[in-house]
Design a protein around this motif. Structure first.
Motif, short mmCIF file in Angstrom:
data_model
loop_
_atom_site.label_atom_id
_atom_site.label_comp_id
_atom_site.label_asym_id
_atom_site.label_seq_id
_atom_site.Cartn_x
_atom_site.Cartn_y
_atom_site.Cartn_z
N GLY A 143 0.80 -1.07 -0.01
CA GLY A 143 -0.06 -0.02 -0.07
C GLY A 143 0.68 1.15 -0.08
N GLN A 144 0.33 2.40 0.34
CA GLN A 144 0.81 3.66 0.39
C GLN A 144 1.31 4.11 1.79
OE1 GLN A 144 0.77 5.49 -2.71
NE2 GLN A 144 2.39 6.59 -1.87
N ASN A 163 11.13 -3.26 0.88
CA ASN A 163 9.52 -3.92 1.01
C ASN A 163 9.03 -3.66 -0.39
OD1 ASN A 163 8.35 -4.06 3.90
ND2 ASN A 163 10.00 -2.68 4.10
N PRO A 164 9.26 -4.49 -1.17
CA PRO A 164 9.03 -4.10 -2.61
C PRO A 164 7.35 -3.83 -3.04
CG PRO A 164 9.16 -6.47 -2.30
CD PRO A 164 9.58 -5.81 -1.14
N MET A 165 6.35 -3.95 -2.32
CA MET A 165 5.04 -3.87 -2.53
C MET A 165 4.58 -2.61 -1.78
SD MET A 165 4.07 -6.27 -4.47
CE MET A 165 2.44 -5.97 -4.49
N LEU A 166 5.65 -1.83 -1.23
CA LEU A 166 5.45 -0.52 -0.44
C LEU A 166 5.63 0.65 -1.31
CD1 LEU A 166 4.59 0.76 2.27
CD2 LEU A 166 6.99 1.00 2.82
N SER A 167 4.55 1.41 -1.76
CA SER A 167 4.58 2.68 -2.67
C SER A 167 4.84 3.81 -1.64
CB SER A 167 3.36 2.67 -3.09
OG SER A 167 3.09 1.85 -3.99
N GLY A 186 14.63 -0.58 -2.57
CA GLY A 186 13.79 -1.93 -2.64
C GLY A 186 12.48 -1.61 -2.49
N THR A 187 11.89 -0.29 -2.22
CA THR A 187 10.67 -0.06 -2.31
C THR A 187 10.11 0.51 -3.60
OG1 THR A 187 10.95 2.31 -1.71
CG2 THR A 187 11.06 0.86 0.17
N ASN A 188 9.02 0.59 -3.93
CA ASN A 188 8.41 1.41 -5.10
C ASN A 188 7.99 2.55 -4.64
OD1 ASN A 188 7.03 1.75 -7.65
ND2 ASN A 188 5.04 0.77 -6.64
N PHE A 189 9.13 3.59 -5.23
CA PHE A 189 9.13 4.97 -4.73
C PHE A 189 8.93 6.05 -5.79
CE2 PHE A 189 13.70 5.22 -5.53
CZ PHE A 189 13.78 6.59 -5.81
N SER A 190 8.34 7.00 -5.79
CA SER A 190 8.08 7.87 -6.61
C SER A 190 8.63 9.33 -5.96
CB SER A 190 6.70 7.86 -7.42
OG SER A 190 5.65 8.20 -6.49
N TYR A 191 8.42 10.39 -6.72
CA TYR A 191 8.77 11.54 -6.11
C TYR A 191 8.33 12.83 -6.82
CZ TYR A 191 12.74 11.07 -9.19
OH TYR A 191 13.53 10.99 -10.29
N ASP A 192 7.72 13.64 -6.16
CA ASP A 192 7.61 14.95 -6.80
C ASP A 192 8.83 15.74 -6.53
OD1 ASP A 192 5.03 14.36 -6.91
OD2 ASP A 192 4.34 14.97 -5.05
N MET A 193 9.63 15.71 -5.68
CA MET A 193 11.12 16.24 -5.52
C MET A 193 10.70 17.89 -5.30
SD MET A 193 13.16 14.55 -4.66
CE MET A 193 13.40 12.64 -4.97
N PRO A 194 10.00 18.36 -4.52
CA PRO A 194 9.70 19.74 -4.60
C PRO A 194 11.14 20.32 -3.92
CG PRO A 194 8.82 18.51 -2.50
CD PRO A 194 9.26 17.85 -3.63
N SER A 195 11.15 21.76 -3.84
CA SER A 195 12.31 22.45 -3.44
C SER A 195 12.63 22.22 -1.89
CB SER A 195 12.31 23.83 -3.56
OG SER A 195 11.36 24.22 -2.73
N SER A 196 11.94 21.69 -1.32
CA SER A 196 11.65 21.15 0.10
C SER A 196 12.78 20.31 0.28
CB SER A 196 10.45 20.79 0.97
OG SER A 196 9.91 19.64 0.16
#
Length: 351
Positions: A143-144, A163-167, A186-196
């Motif tokens: 999940g998220q 945790n390969p199923m963790l978003s 090893g996670t399913n990550f994505s990013y907006d990558m703001p200036s923060s």
């Protein structure tokens, strides 16, 4: 009979058998550490009976012990003031019971390497306002990931790796945060990558997959003023190799780990520019081309590791003798052939 005892540490001992029922009557215990005593087990009393009278407990370390599947509800009912919980490699399974949310005094949670912990990471973790360490690595969470946890200014270590199923969606990091370790490899990550992302001024250790990384991420990473330990992993067997030459710009790095890359077509000569490196670890990588001799110029290296790499029956390079500050050299399952070079005798500081 030690009724006034407040600290009990039997960790890393060779005691074996059932934990004595008498320990369960020591109601004044503040810390219990039975970790890595692999031959101890809960029989009579059971884990639930053992914890029933431990209302004064603040720290509990049971790494490597079997405690059953109802551990989270047992702790919520018995030790409401618990601050530190370490259950690494306890092989507990299932999900975390909602009653666990009652442990509002927790400052550190170590649940790594249980392999079968499932379900979602609870949203209420973000309400643990004193939490400084959250390690749930090497499990099966899905999940998220609750992004509110990123807002905890007290948080210093967040390890979600393997945790390969963790978003995980990287989002806003507040100014003044104290995060020092962030491991998402090893996670399913994505990013907006703001200036923060630039607010991670205290970040020292960063672990990431390089799957789908665009040009923005290297620029943001290069602006992290305290970063000195980078761990990069390639995810998925069919993915193309990403370009990693940008890492050479992080000349402040003292620790680098690379996992799962195919260097058969592109020799990572850029590693030679990281002259401050004190440890270099490369695992599950292929080198049908010669191992880069530039590694021999990293004269500050104290630790060098190659494990499960394919060097296609190449010889171990003679330049390894240049690394005279090495105290640890680990080459495991790497398909080298031929003689060990005599220059290895130059490594007189090896421990």
């Amino acid at each position: 009979r030690l009724t006034d005892i407040i600290h009990l540490n039997l960790s890393h001992t060779y005691f074996w058998g059932q934990i004595p029922i008498g320990i369960a009557s020591l109601k004044n215990l503040v810390t219990i550490d039975l970790s890595r005593s692999y031959d101890l087990y809960f029989g009579r009393p059971s884990f639930q009976a053992f914890m029933a009278n431990m209302s004064n407990l603040r720290e509990l370390y049971l790494d490597g012990m079997g405690i059953g599947s109802d551990w989270s509800s047992v702790l919520a009912d018995s030790v409401p003031q618990l601050q530190v919980l370490s259950l690494v490699e306890c092989f507990i399974s299932g999900s975390i019971h909602p009653s666990f949310s009652r442990l509002r005094s927790l400052t550190a949670i170590y649940l790594g390497k249980n392999f079968e912990l499932t379900g979602k990471i609870p949203e209420y973790f973000s309400e643990l306002s004193s939490l400084t360490i959250l390690d749930v690595s090497l499990n099966q969470f899905e999940g998220q990931f609750p992004t509110k946890i990123f807002q905890l200014k007290s948080l210093r270590t967040l390890d979600l790796s393997d945790n390969p199923m963790l978003s995980v969606r990287l989002t806003h990091f507040p100014a003044g945060n104290n995060l020092e370790t962030l491991n998402l490899a090893g996670t399913n990550f994505s990013y907006d990558m703001p200036s923060s992302f630039g607010n991670l001024e205290s970040l020292k250790i960063l672990g990431l997959n390089t799957m789908g990384i665009d040009d923005k991420l290297p620029t943001l990473i290069s602006k992290l003023p305290s970063l000195d330990d980078l761990q990069l992993m390639r995810s998925g067997p069919d993915l193309e190799n990403p370009v990693l030459s940008w890492v050479s710009n992080l000349t402040q790095l003292t620790h680098l780990m690379l996992g799962g890359y195919d260097f058969s077509k592109s020799i990572p000569t850029w590693i030679g520019k990281l002259t401050r490196l004190e440890s270099l670890a490369i695992g599950y990588c292929s080198f049908s081309v010669p191992i880069p001799y530039q590694i021999g110029n990293l004269t500050k290296l104290a630790k060098l590791e190659f494990w499960n790499c394919d060097f296609s029956e190449q010889r171990m390079p003679s330049w390894i003798g240049n690394l005279t500050k090495l105290t640890s050299l680990d080459i495991y399952n790497c398909n080298f052939s031929g003689p060990i070079p005599s220059t290895i005798g130059n490594l007189i500081q090896l421990e």
